[in-house]
Scaffold this motif. Structure first.
Motif, short mmCIF file in Angstrom:
data_model
loop_
_atom_site.label_atom_id
_atom_site.label_comp_id
_atom_site.label_asym_id
_atom_site.label_seq_id
_atom_site.Cartn_x
_atom_site.Cartn_y
_atom_site.Cartn_z
N ALA A 134 1.58 11.35 4.29
CA ALA A 134 3.03 11.40 4.47
C ALA A 134 3.75 10.73 3.30
CB ALA A 134 3.43 10.74 5.79
N MET A 135 3.25 9.57 2.86
CA MET A 135 3.92 8.86 1.75
C MET A 135 3.71 9.59 0.43
SD MET A 135 5.54 6.63 3.34
CE MET A 135 6.25 5.54 2.11
N LEU A 136 2.56 10.26 0.26
CA LEU A 136 2.37 11.09 -0.93
C LEU A 136 3.39 12.23 -0.95
CD1 LEU A 136 -1.48 11.54 -1.52
CD2 LEU A 136 0.21 10.74 -3.17
N ILE A 137 3.63 12.82 0.21
CA ILE A 137 4.61 13.90 0.31
C ILE A 137 6.00 13.39 -0.08
CG2 ILE A 137 5.87 15.34 1.96
CD1 ILE A 137 3.18 15.71 3.45
N VAL A 138 6.37 12.22 0.45
CA VAL A 138 7.67 11.64 0.11
C VAL A 138 7.76 11.37 -1.39
CG1 VAL A 138 9.19 9.64 0.44
CG2 VAL A 138 7.99 10.63 2.39
N ASP B 127 0.84 -1.21 0.00
CA ASP B 127 0.00 0.00 0.00
C ASP B 127 0.87 1.26 0.00
OD1 ASP B 127 -2.49 -1.38 0.18
OD2 ASP B 127 -2.12 -1.72 2.29
N LEU B 128 1.92 1.23 0.80
CA LEU B 128 2.80 2.40 0.86
C LEU B 128 3.50 2.63 -0.47
CD1 LEU B 128 4.41 2.13 4.42
CD2 LEU B 128 2.34 3.33 3.70
N VAL B 129 3.89 1.55 -1.14
CA VAL B 129 4.53 1.70 -2.45
C VAL B 129 3.56 2.29 -3.46
CG1 VAL B 129 5.57 0.46 -4.39
CG2 VAL B 129 6.20 -0.15 -2.06
N ALA B 130 2.31 1.80 -3.46
CA ALA B 130 1.31 2.33 -4.39
C ALA B 130 1.11 3.83 -4.17
CB ALA B 130 0.00 1.58 -4.22
N THR B 131 1.11 4.24 -2.91
CA THR B 131 0.95 5.66 -2.59
C THR B 131 2.17 6.46 -3.03
OG1 THR B 131 -0.34 4.99 -0.66
CG2 THR B 131 0.37 7.28 -0.75
N LEU B 132 3.35 5.91 -2.80
CA LEU B 132 4.58 6.57 -3.25
C LEU B 132 4.57 6.78 -4.76
CD1 LEU B 132 7.32 4.73 -1.17
CD2 LEU B 132 6.95 7.20 -1.21
N ILE B 133 4.15 5.75 -5.49
CA ILE B 133 4.14 5.83 -6.95
C ILE B 133 3.14 6.89 -7.42
CG2 ILE B 133 3.55 4.57 -9.06
CD1 ILE B 133 4.79 2.08 -7.76
N ALA B 134 1.98 6.96 -6.75
CA ALA B 134 1.00 7.99 -7.09
C ALA B 134 1.61 9.38 -6.86
CB ALA B 134 -0.27 7.83 -6.26
N GLY B 135 2.33 9.56 -5.75
CA GLY B 135 2.98 10.85 -5.49
C GLY B 135 4.09 11.14 -6.47
N SER B 136 4.82 10.10 -6.88
CA SER B 136 5.93 10.31 -7.82
C SER B 136 5.43 10.70 -9.20
CB SER B 136 6.80 9.05 -7.91
OG SER B 136 6.10 8.00 -8.56
N LYS B 137 4.23 10.23 -9.57
CA LYS B 137 3.68 10.53 -10.89
C LYS B 137 2.92 11.85 -10.94
CE LYS B 137 3.20 5.78 -12.65
NZ LYS B 137 3.97 6.00 -13.91
N MET C 265 -3.91 14.51 -3.34
CA MET C 265 -4.05 14.54 -1.89
C MET C 265 -5.51 14.39 -1.46
SD MET C 265 -1.97 14.92 0.78
CE MET C 265 -0.59 15.99 0.35
N TRP C 266 -6.40 15.00 -2.22
CA TRP C 266 -7.83 14.95 -1.90
C TRP C 266 -8.36 13.51 -1.90
CZ3 TRP C 266 -11.19 12.87 -5.52
CH2 TRP C 266 -10.68 12.73 -6.82
N ALA C 267 -7.80 12.66 -2.77
CA ALA C 267 -8.25 11.27 -2.85
C ALA C 267 -7.91 10.52 -1.57
CB ALA C 267 -7.63 10.58 -4.06
N ALA C 268 -6.77 10.85 -0.97
CA ALA C 268 -6.38 10.21 0.30
C ALA C 268 -7.37 10.57 1.40
CB ALA C 268 -4.97 10.64 0.69
N VAL C 269 -7.83 11.82 1.42
CA VAL C 269 -8.78 12.26 2.43
C VAL C 269 -10.12 11.56 2.25
CG1 VAL C 269 -10.05 14.24 3.34
CG2 VAL C 269 -7.64 14.50 2.68
N ILE C 270 -10.60 11.47 1.00
CA ILE C 270 -11.87 10.78 0.74
C ILE C 270 -11.76 9.31 1.11
CG2 ILE C 270 -13.43 10.01 -1.10
CD1 ILE C 270 -13.04 12.69 -2.43
N GLY C 271 -10.61 8.71 0.80
CA GLY C 271 -10.41 7.31 1.16
C GLY C 271 -10.51 7.09 2.65
N CYS C 272 -9.99 8.03 3.43
CA CYS C 272 -10.07 7.95 4.89
C CYS C 272 -11.52 7.96 5.34
CB CYS C 272 -9.29 9.11 5.50
SG CYS C 272 -9.29 9.15 7.29
N SER D 183 0.53 21.12 -0.96
CA SER D 183 -0.23 20.06 -0.31
C SER D 183 -1.66 20.51 -0.05
CB SER D 183 0.45 19.63 1.00
OG SER D 183 0.51 20.70 1.92
N PHE D 184 -1.85 21.76 0.35
CA PHE D 184 -3.22 22.27 0.54
C PHE D 184 -3.94 22.40 -0.80
CE2 PHE D 184 -1.83 23.57 4.82
CZ PHE D 184 -2.94 23.16 5.55
N ALA D 185 -3.22 22.80 -1.83
CA ALA D 185 -3.82 22.89 -3.16
C ALA D 185 -4.27 21.51 -3.64
CB ALA D 185 -2.81 23.48 -4.15
N GLY D 186 -3.57 20.47 -3.18
CA GLY D 186 -3.93 19.11 -3.57
C GLY D 186 -5.23 18.63 -2.98
#
Length: 462
Positions: free
Chosen positions: A268-272, A57-67, A73-80, A201-204
């Protein structure tokens, strides 16, 4: 987030009965007085957060952030929010009815029993090997002169087996709390170390879909923390000793803490991914090995100490998922066997409302007593998760088995969301605890999301 029962029912139910009284399972049964929400009660939520967030899961999030940088970022909040709704519904079923989730599924008809039986056997066989390999990767990287990857994998599997076999829920929860503490500190440290762009990050948080981002967006919303461990949440609630509606408010606080924590991991992983990988056009390997790649990037950028600290966090992430599944899914399997043996409701379609509400009376108190953790089926499934999968570590995974595993796994989250809608809008649930509009909307949205992800996963398999 607001309570998801009807607005007229957002209190914690009837307050008749003495404090600490045992709840009944019918709508007219006396229950204990509601407990006040308190941080001192938090526990099952920590367990589900630690188990649900795996290395993949962390790798998938990292890849989304890298791309896509911070854009998703908004998708992570909705997922929560989606996960909070699903887990709340699972916990509410256990507390409101006195019945376990499998007992509820079984009341819907034999088809649920067939699906779960096949799923839990095939899934456990393949997942066991995956979890052991994931836990072994950071150990092999931390100790390059030590045992090989497969040896480490066997060692972690056996440690998980022994730990869960000889310990009850209370000790298990404490260890999971330590592991998630390590995960949290490491992930937040790395996110701070890469110097996040606060404005971006807030714009995201504004919903935007860049070209080619749809599947990554759906994956972020539905993927992290979205596994069979969400179904296990109700069992951990009962194992904690929460068995009646007096614990409803406490459960809701606990659940929100769990998925807010999960949301923080994702952010955090999206930020990384955005700061460390997106700006440098660095690509990671798919799957758990992507975290080894990240460790090398961190070593080049920040030195060996940060890289080793990250590998410790990687191990805590993977091993917490391993022992979480070893405990939670074994608990579900033990309940599955117990329900089958008792044969209480032959077919939910033929059951009367009274039978539907009361057929599994006492199931949650049996889980709370620890009897399930000492049972033969619990330990048999522990062995199934450990020893047969070891053979997969030394063999190529058979293609047919991988396909069946993928298809069954893809169907589980839609199955969970849609059956919860069914159960919590029917006479199987006492009226005051049935779904309100908000809960129905959130569960329906989750069901639709997971159906789309399911179709995509199945297409990818073929």
């Amino acid at each position: 987030m607001a309570d998801t029962a009807d607005s007229t029912n957002t209190t914690d139910g009837p307050t008749t009965g003495a404090p600490g009284a045992t709840a009944g399972t019918g709508p007219d049964a006396a229950v204990s007085r509601p407990r006040k929400s308190s941080w001192t009660y938090i526990g099952p939520g920590i367990v589900v957060a630690a188990t649900g967030v795996g290395a993949g899961d962390l790798v998938a999030t990292l890849i989304a952030g890298s791309k896509f940088g911070y854009t998703l970022m908004w998708a992570a909040v909705i997922g929560c929010v989606v996960k909070i709704s699903l887990a709340e519904a699972t916990g509410r079923w256990h507390l409101a009815t006195g019945r376990t989730l499998f007992d509820g599924w079984r009341s819907l008809g034999r088809w649920t029993t067939v699906y779960f039986a096949v799923y839990v056997v095939v899934w456990g066989f393949v997942y066991g090997a995956t979890a052991m390999s994931s836990s072994a990767l950071p150990l092999a990287a931390l100790f390059p002169d030590g045992p090989g990857l497969k040896t480490w994998a066997v060692i972690t599997g056996l440690i998980g087996l022994v730990f869960v076999w000889f310990n009850r829920y209370a000790v298990f929860e404490k260890v999971m709390t330590v592991l998630i503490g390590v995960m949290f500190v490491v992930v937040m440290y790395v996110a701070i170390r890469v110097t996040p762009d606060i404005g971006a990050s807030f714009a995201g948080l504004l919903p935007v879909l860049p070209d080619g981002s749809l599947l990554y967006t759906l994956g972020l919303i539905g993927g992290v923390g979205g596994t069979i461990t969400m179904a296990a949440y109700g069992y951990w609630v009962n194992a904690k000793g929460w068995t009646d509606t007096g614990w409803m408010k406490v459960m809701r606080l606990d659940n929100r803490v769990a998925y807010i924590t999960t949301g923080l991991f994702v952010v955090a992983m999206l930020i990384v991914g955005a700061e460390l990988l997106h700006a440098s056009n660095i690509a990671l390997t798919q799957g758990d090995r992507g975290l080894i790649d990240l460790g090398k990037v961190l070593e080049d950028r920040f030195g060996a100490t940060t890289a080793k600290l990250f590998l410790v966090g990687f191990f805590a992430t993977s091993f917490s998922s391993l022992i979480g599944v070893w405990h939670g899914v074994s608990l579900m399997f033990a309940d599955f066997v117990a329900r089958m043996r008792r044969n209480e409701v032959p077919d939910g379609a033929d059951a009367s409302p009274a039978e539907a509400v009361g057929s599994g009376a006492g199931a949650t108190t049996e889980v709370a007593s620890g009897a399930r953790e000492r049972s033969l089926p619990f330990r048999a499934y522990l062995l199934w998760l450990t020893f047969p999968p070891i053979t997969l570590l030394f063999l190529d995974e058979p293609f047919g088995l991988v396909v069946v595993y993928g298809v069954l796994g893809a169907f589980f989250m839609p199955f969970l969301a849609l059956t919860l809608i069914w159960l919590l809008n029917s006479s199987r649930t006492p009226k005051e605890w049935r779904n309100g509009i908000l809960s129905n909307v959130m569960l329906a949205a989750a069901g639709l999301l997971f159906v789309v992800l399911c179709v995509q996963q199945v297409r990818d398999l073929f």
